[in-house]
Design a protein around this motif. Sequence first.
Motif, PDB file in Angstrom:
ATOM      1  N   ALA A   1     -28.965 -15.841  76.189  1.00 22.17           N
ATOM      2  CA  ALA A   1     -28.695 -17.209  76.641  1.00 22.17           C
ATOM      3  C   ALA A   1     -27.498 -17.796  75.898  1.00 22.17           C
ATOM      4  O   ALA A   1     -26.701 -18.554  76.473  1.00 22.17           O
ATOM      5  CB  ALA A   1     -29.925 -18.090  76.430  1.00 22.17           C
ATOM      6  N   GLY A   2     -27.341 -17.427  74.624  1.00 24.12           N
ATOM      7  CA  GLY A   2     -26.230 -17.942  73.835  1.00 24.12           C
ATOM      8  C   GLY A   2     -24.875 -17.497  74.343  1.00 24.12           C
ATOM      9  O   GLY A   2     -23.870 -18.191  74.147  1.00 24.12           O
TER      10      GLY A   2
ATOM     11  N   THR B   1     -24.354 -20.355  76.793  1.00 23.64           N
ATOM     12  CA  THR B   1     -24.448 -21.737  76.313  1.00 23.64           C
ATOM     13  C   THR B   1     -23.778 -21.949  74.950  1.00 23.64           C
ATOM     14  O   THR B   1     -23.429 -23.084  74.616  1.00 23.64           O
ATOM     15  CB  THR B   1     -25.915 -22.144  76.195  1.00 23.64           C
TER      16      THR B   1
ATOM     17  N   ARG C   1     -33.296 -12.500  70.344  1.00 22.15           N
ATOM     18  CA  ARG C   1     -34.006 -13.036  71.511  1.00 22.15           C
ATOM     19  C   ARG C   1     -33.206 -14.151  72.181  1.00 22.15           C
ATOM     20  O   ARG C   1     -33.239 -14.298  73.405  1.00 22.15           O
ATOM     21  CB  ARG C   1     -35.391 -13.565  71.105  1.00 22.15           C
ATOM     22  N   HIS C   2     -32.497 -14.934  71.379  1.00 22.30           N
ATOM     23  CA  HIS C   2     -31.725 -16.049  71.931  1.00 22.30           C
ATOM     24  C   HIS C   2     -30.309 -15.650  72.318  1.00 22.30           C
ATOM     25  O   HIS C   2     -29.600 -16.441  72.943  1.00 22.30           O
ATOM     26  CB  HIS C   2     -31.659 -17.192  70.906  1.00 22.30           C
ATOM     27  N   TRP C   3     -29.894 -14.455  71.953  1.00 25.59           N
ATOM     28  CA  TRP C   3     -28.503 -14.050  72.166  1.00 25.59           C
ATOM     29  C   TRP C   3     -28.074 -14.039  73.635  1.00 25.59           C
ATOM     30  O   TRP C   3     -26.991 -14.552  73.956  1.00 25.59           O
ATOM     31  CB  TRP C   3     -28.267 -12.681  71.531  1.00 25.59           C
TER      32      TRP C   3
ATOM     33  N   ARG D   1     -35.275 -13.072  66.022  1.00 30.07           N
ATOM     34  CA  ARG D   1     -35.197 -14.335  66.766  1.00 30.07           C
ATOM     35  C   ARG D   1     -33.782 -14.538  67.287  1.00 30.07           C
ATOM     36  O   ARG D   1     -33.588 -15.008  68.421  1.00 30.07           O
ATOM     37  CB  ARG D   1     -35.615 -15.494  65.860  1.00 30.07           C
ATOM     38  N   TRP D   2     -32.785 -14.207  66.470  1.00 28.88           N
ATOM     39  CA  TRP D   2     -31.398 -14.347  66.921  1.00 28.88           C
ATOM     40  C   TRP D   2     -31.155 -13.472  68.138  1.00 28.88           C
ATOM     41  O   TRP D   2     -30.530 -13.917  69.111  1.00 28.88           O
ATOM     42  CB  TRP D   2     -30.453 -13.955  65.788  1.00 28.88           C
TER      43      TRP D   2
ATOM     44  N   ARG E   1     -25.409 -21.612  72.227  1.00 28.59           N
ATOM     45  CA  ARG E   1     -26.478 -22.023  71.317  1.00 28.59           C
ATOM     46  C   ARG E   1     -27.208 -20.780  70.812  1.00 28.59           C
ATOM     47  O   ARG E   1     -28.117 -20.258  71.461  1.00 28.59           O
ATOM     48  CB  ARG E   1     -27.450 -22.976  72.020  1.00 28.59           C
ATOM     49  N   PHE E   2     -26.789 -20.318  69.639  1.00 28.87           N
ATOM     50  CA  PHE E   2     -27.390 -19.135  69.027  1.00 28.87           C
ATOM     51  C   PHE E   2     -28.390 -19.565  67.959  1.00 28.87           C
ATOM     52  O   PHE E   2     -28.276 -20.649  67.389  1.00 28.87           O
ATOM     53  CB  PHE E   2     -26.307 -18.261  68.384  1.00 28.87           C
ATOM     54  N   ALA E   3     -29.344 -18.703  67.677  1.00 32.66           N
ATOM     55  CA  ALA E   3     -30.293 -18.984  66.602  1.00 32.66           C
ATOM     56  C   ALA E   3     -29.584 -18.922  65.259  1.00 32.66           C
ATOM     57  O   ALA E   3     -28.569 -18.237  65.098  1.00 32.66           O
ATOM     58  CB  ALA E   3     -31.456 -17.982  66.650  1.00 32.66           C
TER      59      ALA E   3
END
Length: 251
Positions: free
Chosen positions: A96-97, A100, A92-94, A89-90, A102-104
């Motif tokens: 965009a993070g 932004t 997958r969000h990396w 999950r981390w 905003r990391f998981a």
Amino acid sequence: MRSVTVRRYGRGARWLHALVYTGVLTELVTGAWFVLIGYEAGFVVGLTDVHEYAGFALTAVVLGGIVVGIRGARTFLAESVRFRRSDLRWFRHWPAGLRTGRFAYHDGHFDPGQRLANLVMVVLLAILLASGVGAMYLPGPFGIAVFQAHRFAAYAITPVLLGHIVIAAGILPGYRGVWRSMHLGGRLPEEVAERIWPGWLAGYRAAGTDRSGGYAIGAGSAEPGTGRAPTPGLRTWRGLWRARSGSARKS
């Protein structure tokens, strides 16, 4: 009002990091010059000697750091090889993070990307150092084969190191401020630590505060003469994570 800071790394870790990256950058620059002008030309301008001596010095620093800081080396390795299913999950969000910030959530001392990069860099650096020495002393076809491995490892580690530099320097918006963790006393603003290493910061907060406006490292009894508690071991982090997970299930 002064913002609260947290100490991410101690003096020994910061000095070791500085010596290692100085040696690695010297090796990369001189190695890249060999690619551009040819290995034989390196003899003329003296780059071959610089490359070889820097390689020996880097090997000594790495081996010395492992021997002197064996506990830290074990913790580094243990934290780097630990992966959970939630780390996907981390990742997958990396992307965009990066923009932004905003990391998981993750509970490790290193984020999942750092862990993967640590393993890649450690393996390739070991190949580079061993093959560099082997290429100098192994005869005939053995030396040639080892030299080819040296070149392959150099090509493979270069983009990983460049990515590490870009992230660690805080060039990307999501990683602004992280460079302070390895420089200027190893302290960084608490909000930066919470954005990048939320689980680690939770354990750090659990230790209480120190006299310099930040939180004391670790939990438990204070280290003699420092007034600070020792860094939590892996069992402490796991305990904090289980407690956190249990509270989440009850709610």
